[in-house]
Design a protein around this motif. Structure first.
Motif, short mmCIF file in Angstrom:
data_model
loop_
_atom_site.label_atom_id
_atom_site.label_comp_id
_atom_site.label_asym_id
_atom_site.label_seq_id
_atom_site.Cartn_x
_atom_site.Cartn_y
_atom_site.Cartn_z
N ARG A 1 2.35 -8.84 9.82
CA ARG A 1 3.55 -8.35 9.02
C ARG A 1 3.26 -8.31 7.50
NH1 ARG A 1 8.38 -11.49 11.83
NH2 ARG A 1 7.88 -10.99 14.06
N SER A 2 3.51 -9.04 6.69
CA SER A 2 3.35 -8.99 5.27
C SER A 2 2.30 -10.18 4.65
CB SER A 2 4.61 -9.26 4.34
OG SER A 2 5.00 -10.69 4.39
N ALA A 3 1.54 -10.60 5.77
CA ALA A 3 0.51 -11.76 5.70
C ALA A 3 -0.46 -11.39 4.43
CB ALA A 3 -0.21 -12.49 6.89
N PHE A 4 -1.11 -10.19 4.83
CA PHE A 4 -2.10 -9.48 4.07
C PHE A 4 -1.78 -8.33 3.28
CE2 PHE A 4 -4.32 -10.62 8.06
CZ PHE A 4 -4.79 -12.01 7.79
N ALA B 1 5.64 -9.40 -3.55
CA ALA B 1 4.62 -10.07 -3.30
C ALA B 1 3.30 -9.59 -3.03
CB ALA B 1 4.93 -10.69 -1.63
N PRO B 2 2.28 -9.76 -3.72
CA PRO B 2 0.93 -9.05 -3.91
C PRO B 2 0.25 -9.14 -2.70
CG PRO B 2 1.10 -10.25 -5.83
CD PRO B 2 2.37 -10.88 -5.04
N PRO B 3 -0.57 -8.29 -2.06
CA PRO B 3 -1.49 -8.39 -1.13
C PRO B 3 -2.38 -9.51 -1.30
CG PRO B 3 -1.46 -6.07 -1.63
CD PRO B 3 -0.74 -6.97 -2.89
N ARG B 4 -2.62 -10.11 -0.25
CA ARG B 4 -3.72 -11.65 -0.33
C ARG B 4 -4.21 -11.88 0.84
NH1 ARG B 4 -3.23 -14.81 -4.87
NH2 ARG B 4 -1.26 -14.28 -6.38
N LEU B 5 -5.44 -12.77 0.65
CA LEU B 5 -6.17 -12.96 1.85
C LEU B 5 -6.32 -14.52 1.72
CD1 LEU B 5 -7.73 -12.63 4.30
CD2 LEU B 5 -9.85 -12.26 3.06
N GLY B 6 -5.42 -15.22 2.23
CA GLY B 6 -5.24 -16.68 1.64
C GLY B 6 -4.63 -16.80 0.40
N PRO B 7 -5.52 -17.45 -0.44
CA PRO B 7 -4.75 -17.57 -1.99
C PRO B 7 -5.31 -16.48 -2.93
CG PRO B 7 -6.93 -19.06 -1.76
CD PRO B 7 -6.54 -18.66 -0.24
N LEU B 8 -6.32 -15.60 -2.27
CA LEU B 8 -6.87 -14.57 -3.16
C LEU B 8 -6.43 -13.27 -3.11
CD1 LEU B 8 -10.63 -15.35 -1.93
CD2 LEU B 8 -9.47 -16.35 -4.07
N TRP C 1 0.81 -0.98 -0.07
CA TRP C 1 -0.08 0.10 0.10
C TRP C 1 0.95 1.36 -0.12
CZ3 TRP C 1 1.23 2.81 4.24
CH2 TRP C 1 1.41 2.34 5.48
N ALA C 2 2.10 1.07 0.59
CA ALA C 2 3.07 2.36 0.35
C ALA C 2 3.76 2.39 -0.93
CB ALA C 2 3.97 2.24 1.53
N ILE C 3 3.93 1.55 -1.82
CA ILE C 3 4.63 1.41 -2.98
C ILE C 3 4.80 2.85 -3.58
CG2 ILE C 3 5.24 0.15 -5.18
CD1 ILE C 3 6.54 -1.08 -2.87
N GLY C 4 3.60 3.19 -3.75
CA GLY C 4 3.35 4.67 -4.68
C GLY C 4 4.08 5.86 -4.06
N ARG C 5 4.45 5.70 -2.82
CA ARG C 5 4.96 6.89 -2.61
C ARG C 5 6.45 7.53 -2.90
NH1 ARG C 5 4.49 6.72 4.14
NH2 ARG C 5 2.04 6.22 4.33
N PHE C 6 7.05 6.50 -3.41
CA PHE C 6 8.47 6.57 -3.86
C PHE C 6 8.55 6.85 -5.63
CE2 PHE C 6 7.81 3.83 -0.23
CZ PHE C 6 8.81 4.39 0.62
N LEU D 1 -7.29 -2.61 1.55
CA LEU D 1 -7.68 -3.68 2.18
C LEU D 1 -6.60 -4.63 3.06
CD1 LEU D 1 -9.95 -5.64 3.53
CD2 LEU D 1 -9.88 -6.97 1.31
N GLY D 2 -5.51 -4.64 2.36
CA GLY D 2 -4.39 -5.53 3.17
C GLY D 2 -3.80 -4.47 4.33
N ARG D 3 -3.65 -3.14 4.04
CA ARG D 3 -3.37 -2.56 5.16
C ARG D 3 -4.40 -2.27 6.24
NH1 ARG D 3 -4.41 2.49 7.29
NH2 ARG D 3 -6.14 2.70 6.06
N ARG D 4 -5.75 -2.22 6.00
CA ARG D 4 -6.59 -2.33 7.11
C ARG D 4 -6.50 -3.73 8.11
NH1 ARG D 4 -12.01 0.49 4.55
NH2 ARG D 4 -10.92 2.48 3.94
N LEU D 5 -6.28 -4.77 7.30
CA LEU D 5 -6.26 -6.08 8.03
C LEU D 5 -5.02 -6.27 8.73
CD1 LEU D 5 -7.39 -8.40 5.08
CD2 LEU D 5 -8.90 -8.05 6.94
N THR D 6 -3.83 -5.84 8.23
CA THR D 6 -2.76 -5.88 8.92
C THR D 6 -2.47 -4.72 10.24
OG1 THR D 6 -1.46 -6.14 6.94
CG2 THR D 6 -0.28 -5.44 8.70
#
Length: 260
Positions: free
Chosen positions: A83-86, A57-64, A45-50, A70-75
């Motif tokens: 960490r980087s799970a979501f 590794a793209p954001p995921r919820l399990g295999p999806l 979610w922060a990649i665009g700042r630079f 959404l990954g930021r909010r879950l984390t």
């Protein structure tokens, strides 16, 4: 020209807790206006700042796959635990005002064909093969022109973390070969990032001689090495330099080098 590299550990403190410090880390890494800052383990979610950011590794919820927000909010429920799970992760480069980006490219360090060939050559078991495939890793390459006319090829990488040092060694050689292929004849070439190999490892030492000829690595696993220009001694930040309000930022320390 000052080049700095830091694995920001998804914005976590060390030890990790219930909040992140990514903003503080970015402010600290850029406060003295270095020419190039290479970062690893940046949440997607922060990649665009630079200046240049690439998701490994793209954001995921399990295999999806899921949106980065959404990954930021879950984390955010417990960053130190998830960490980087979501949220996913990637590499990012911030370029200073004295430099202009001429070209950029990115390469996956551990795509399936590379893993398969290396697994056969190294006789890896199924567990090792699955662990290596778990998270994609990349190297970024930026060709830059300085105001003084010099050109640089800066490669920012994050190699796989493994008990078997042969796996990040495969990726390191692949990253170095990619960087040199992207460089032009008079470019100063910089390899920076979390190699996940100590400076005493044979694969790292191989870069300092022979056909590569880079400068000396650090003792740890985070490095900035240079070919084609005189450099200062590599500087490793002491822990107190990355302390903020009694909190130690990241489980890695920044490393930096001055290119003459």
């Amino acid at each position: 020209m000052l080049v700095r590299s830091w694995n920001v550990y998804h914005g976590n403190s060390s030890p990790p807790g219930r909040r992140t410090y990514l903003d503080e880390m970015i402010a600290l890494a850029t406060a003295d206006e270095p020419d190039v800052v290479c970062l690893q383990e940046v949440p997607a979610w922060a990649i665009g700042r630079f200046t240049a950011g690439d998701v490994a590794a793209p954001p995921r919820l399990g295999p999806l796959p899921i949106p980065a927000e959404l990954g930021r909010r879950l984390t955010a429920a417990h960053p130190g635990k998830f960490r980087s799970a979501f949220a996913g992760q990637g590499n990012a480069v911030q370029v200073g005002r004295r430099l202009r980006v001429l070209r950029r490219a990115v390469q996956i360090l551990n795509p399936q064909p590379v893993r398969a060939a290396a697994a056969r050559a190294l006789a890896l078991d199924v567990v090792a093969r699955l662990a290596w495939a778990k998270e994609r890793r990349v190297v970024q390459a930026l060709r830059l022109r300085h105001d003084d006319g010099r050109t640089f090829l800066v490669a920012n990488m994050h190699c796989t973390s493994s008990r078997d040092a042969r796996l990040p060694a495969v990726e390191l050689e692949r990253a170095a070969t990619f960087a040199l292929a992207q460089a032009e004849e008079d470019d100063v070439v910089v390899l920076a990032g979390d190699f996940n190999l100590r400076g005493s490892n044979a694969a790292v030492l191989a870069l300092t001689g022979g056909r590569f000829g880079f400068s000396a690595p650090a003792a740890g696993i985070d490095h900035v090495i240079v070919r084609g220009a005189p450099v200062s001694e590599l500087r490793v930040w002491p822990p107190e330099q990355r302390m903020r309000s009694g909190v130690l930022l990241s489980d890695h320390t920044p490393v930096e080098i001055e290119i003459g």
